[in-house]
Design a protein around this motif. Structure first.
Motif, PDB file in Angstrom:
ATOM      1  N   THR A 196       0.834  -1.198   0.000  1.00  0.00           N
ATOM      2  CA  THR A 196       0.000   0.000   0.000  1.00  0.00           C
ATOM      3  C   THR A 196       0.874   1.254   0.000  1.00  0.00           C
ATOM      4  OG1 THR A 196      -0.095   0.211   2.407  1.00  0.00           O
ATOM      5  CG2 THR A 196      -1.761  -1.204   1.366  1.00  0.00           C
ATOM      6  N   GLY A 197       0.242   2.392  -0.264  1.00  0.00           N
ATOM      7  CA  GLY A 197       0.970   3.648  -0.256  1.00  0.00           C
ATOM      8  C   GLY A 197       1.592   3.944   1.096  1.00  0.00           C
ATOM      9  N   TYR A 198       0.861   3.605   2.163  1.00  0.00           N
ATOM     10  CA  TYR A 198       1.372   3.825   3.516  1.00  0.00           C
ATOM     11  C   TYR A 198       2.583   2.933   3.790  1.00  0.00           C
ATOM     12  CZ  TYR A 198       1.478   3.879   8.622  1.00  0.00           C
ATOM     13  OH  TYR A 198       1.871   3.974   9.929  1.00  0.00           O
ATOM     14  N   GLU A 199       2.504   1.674   3.403  1.00  0.00           N
ATOM     15  CA  GLU A 199       3.632   0.762   3.600  1.00  0.00           C
ATOM     16  C   GLU A 199       4.842   1.211   2.778  1.00  0.00           C
ATOM     17  OE1 GLU A 199       1.776  -2.841   2.397  1.00  0.00           O
ATOM     18  OE2 GLU A 199       1.000  -3.270   4.405  1.00  0.00           O
ATOM     19  N   ALA A 254      -4.945   4.816   7.506  1.00  0.00           N
ATOM     20  CA  ALA A 254      -3.721   4.580   6.742  1.00  0.00           C
ATOM     21  C   ALA A 254      -3.495   5.704   5.736  1.00  0.00           C
ATOM     22  CB  ALA A 254      -3.778   3.237   6.032  1.00  0.00           C
ATOM     23  N   TYR A 255      -4.558   6.212   5.136  1.00  0.00           N
ATOM     24  CA  TYR A 255      -4.448   7.321   4.186  1.00  0.00           C
ATOM     25  C   TYR A 255      -3.902   8.571   4.875  1.00  0.00           C
ATOM     26  CZ  TYR A 255      -5.815  10.911   0.849  1.00  0.00           C
ATOM     27  OH  TYR A 255      -5.806  11.975  -0.011  1.00  0.00           O
ATOM     28  N   GLU A 256      -4.443   8.903   6.045  1.00  0.00           N
ATOM     29  CA  GLU A 256      -3.967  10.072   6.788  1.00  0.00           C
ATOM     30  C   GLU A 256      -2.517   9.891   7.226  1.00  0.00           C
ATOM     31  OE1 GLU A 256      -7.802  11.917   9.088  1.00  0.00           O
ATOM     32  OE2 GLU A 256      -7.155   9.899   9.692  1.00  0.00           O
ATOM     33  N   CYS A 288       3.156  11.217   7.048  1.00  0.00           N
ATOM     34  CA  CYS A 288       4.530  10.740   6.835  1.00  0.00           C
ATOM     35  C   CYS A 288       5.215  11.508   5.710  1.00  0.00           C
ATOM     36  CB  CYS A 288       4.525   9.254   6.505  1.00  0.00           C
ATOM     37  SG  CYS A 288       4.202   8.187   7.901  1.00  0.00           S
ATOM     38  N   ALA A 289       4.488  11.790   4.637  1.00  0.00           N
ATOM     39  CA  ALA A 289       5.070  12.527   3.516  1.00  0.00           C
ATOM     40  C   ALA A 289       5.489  13.924   3.960  1.00  0.00           C
ATOM     41  CB  ALA A 289       4.078  12.606   2.361  1.00  0.00           C
ATOM     42  N   GLU A 290       4.642  14.592   4.733  1.00  0.00           N
ATOM     43  CA  GLU A 290       5.000  15.932   5.214  1.00  0.00           C
ATOM     44  C   GLU A 290       6.198  15.876   6.151  1.00  0.00           C
ATOM     45  OE1 GLU A 290       3.438  19.589   7.960  1.00  0.00           O
ATOM     46  OE2 GLU A 290       1.929  18.265   7.097  1.00  0.00           O
ATOM     47  N   GLU A 291       6.201  14.923   7.072  1.00  0.00           N
ATOM     48  CA  GLU A 291       7.315  14.825   8.024  1.00  0.00           C
ATOM     49  C   GLU A 291       8.614  14.456   7.304  1.00  0.00           C
ATOM     50  OE1 GLU A 291       6.811  16.190  10.758  1.00  0.00           O
ATOM     51  OE2 GLU A 291       4.625  16.152  10.657  1.00  0.00           O
ATOM     52  N   LEU A 292       8.520  13.634   6.288  1.00  0.00           N
ATOM     53  CA  LEU A 292       9.702  13.328   5.478  1.00  0.00           C
ATOM     54  C   LEU A 292      10.152  14.587   4.734  1.00  0.00           C
ATOM     55  CD1 LEU A 292      11.560  10.989   4.839  1.00  0.00           C
ATOM     56  CD2 LEU A 292      10.041  10.349   2.975  1.00  0.00           C
ATOM     57  N   GLY A 293       9.196  15.434   4.377  1.00  0.00           N
ATOM     58  CA  GLY A 293       9.523  16.726   3.776  1.00  0.00           C
ATOM     59  C   GLY A 293      10.339  17.590   4.715  1.00  0.00           C
ATOM     60  N   PHE A 345       4.524  16.586  -3.626  1.00  0.00           N
ATOM     61  CA  PHE A 345       5.194  16.057  -4.805  1.00  0.00           C
ATOM     62  C   PHE A 345       5.635  14.609  -4.618  1.00  0.00           C
ATOM     63  CE2 PHE A 345       5.621  20.572  -5.951  1.00  0.00           C
ATOM     64  CZ  PHE A 345       5.102  20.508  -7.226  1.00  0.00           C
ATOM     65  N   GLU A 346       5.948  14.244  -3.395  1.00  0.00           N
ATOM     66  CA  GLU A 346       6.324  12.851  -3.100  1.00  0.00           C
ATOM     67  C   GLU A 346       5.135  11.915  -3.309  1.00  0.00           C
ATOM     68  OE1 GLU A 346       8.700   9.632  -1.846  1.00  0.00           O
ATOM     69  OE2 GLU A 346       9.250  11.633  -2.493  1.00  0.00           O
ATOM     70  N   LEU A 347       3.940  12.370  -2.984  1.00  0.00           N
ATOM     71  CA  LEU A 347       2.752  11.527  -3.082  1.00  0.00           C
ATOM     72  C   LEU A 347       2.172  11.456  -4.488  1.00  0.00           C
ATOM     73  CD1 LEU A 347       0.893  12.502   0.197  1.00  0.00           C
ATOM     74  CD2 LEU A 347       2.248  10.456  -0.249  1.00  0.00           C
ATOM     75  N   LEU A 348       2.443  12.471  -5.301  1.00  0.00           N
ATOM     76  CA  LEU A 348       1.900  12.466  -6.663  1.00  0.00           C
ATOM     77  C   LEU A 348       2.618  11.425  -7.518  1.00  0.00           C
ATOM     78  CD1 LEU A 348       1.573  16.287  -7.303  1.00  0.00           C
ATOM     79  CD2 LEU A 348      -0.271  14.662  -6.884  1.00  0.00           C
ATOM     80  N   PRO A 349       1.869  10.726  -8.390  1.00  0.00           N
ATOM     81  CA  PRO A 349       2.508   9.715  -9.240  1.00  0.00           C
ATOM     82  C   PRO A 349       3.406  10.320 -10.299  1.00  0.00           C
ATOM     83  CG  PRO A 349       0.146   9.813  -9.676  1.00  0.00           C
ATOM     84  CD  PRO A 349       0.448  10.771  -8.579  1.00  0.00           C
TER      85      PRO A 349
END
Length: 94
Positions: free
Chosen positions: A2-5, A48-50, A55-60, A90-94
């Motif tokens: 999944t995207g979260y994993e 999981a979506y949230e 996670c994407a923001e914190e990785l940012g 941008f990390e989450l966009l395909p």
């Protein structure tokens, strides 16, 4: 996977610790850069979506921020939050 994993595995591949736990203040997650380990903490009650978005923001923050955002001026805080969120989008966009 999944995207979260996927984003969790990316966090681990960068050598960043990851914790899901109850957070006592009104944030969904936070990024801690300290020696010897960097850690991302995410509120465990989120979907999981949230969690993926947080996670994407914190990785940012890992890639774009510096210093302790709890002790900066409002303008600098907003700039760093904007950069981290933009990186996460941008990390989450395909």
């Amino acid at each position: 996977m999944t995207g979260y994993e996927h984003i969790k595995s990316e966090i681990h591949s960068r050598g960043i610790g990851f914790i899901e736990d109850s957070i006592r203040f009104p944030a969904k997650g936070f990024y801690i850069r300290s020696l010897p380990k960097t850690i991302i903490v995410v509120e465990k009650s989120l979907t999981a979506y949230e969690k993926r978005c947080v996670c994407a923001e914190e990785l940012g923050h890992h890639h774009t921020s510096s210093g302790n955002l709890l002790h900066v001026t409002t303008r600098e805080y907003e700039r760093q939050e904007y950069r981290a969120k933009r990186w996460g989008h941008f990390e989450l966009l395909p």
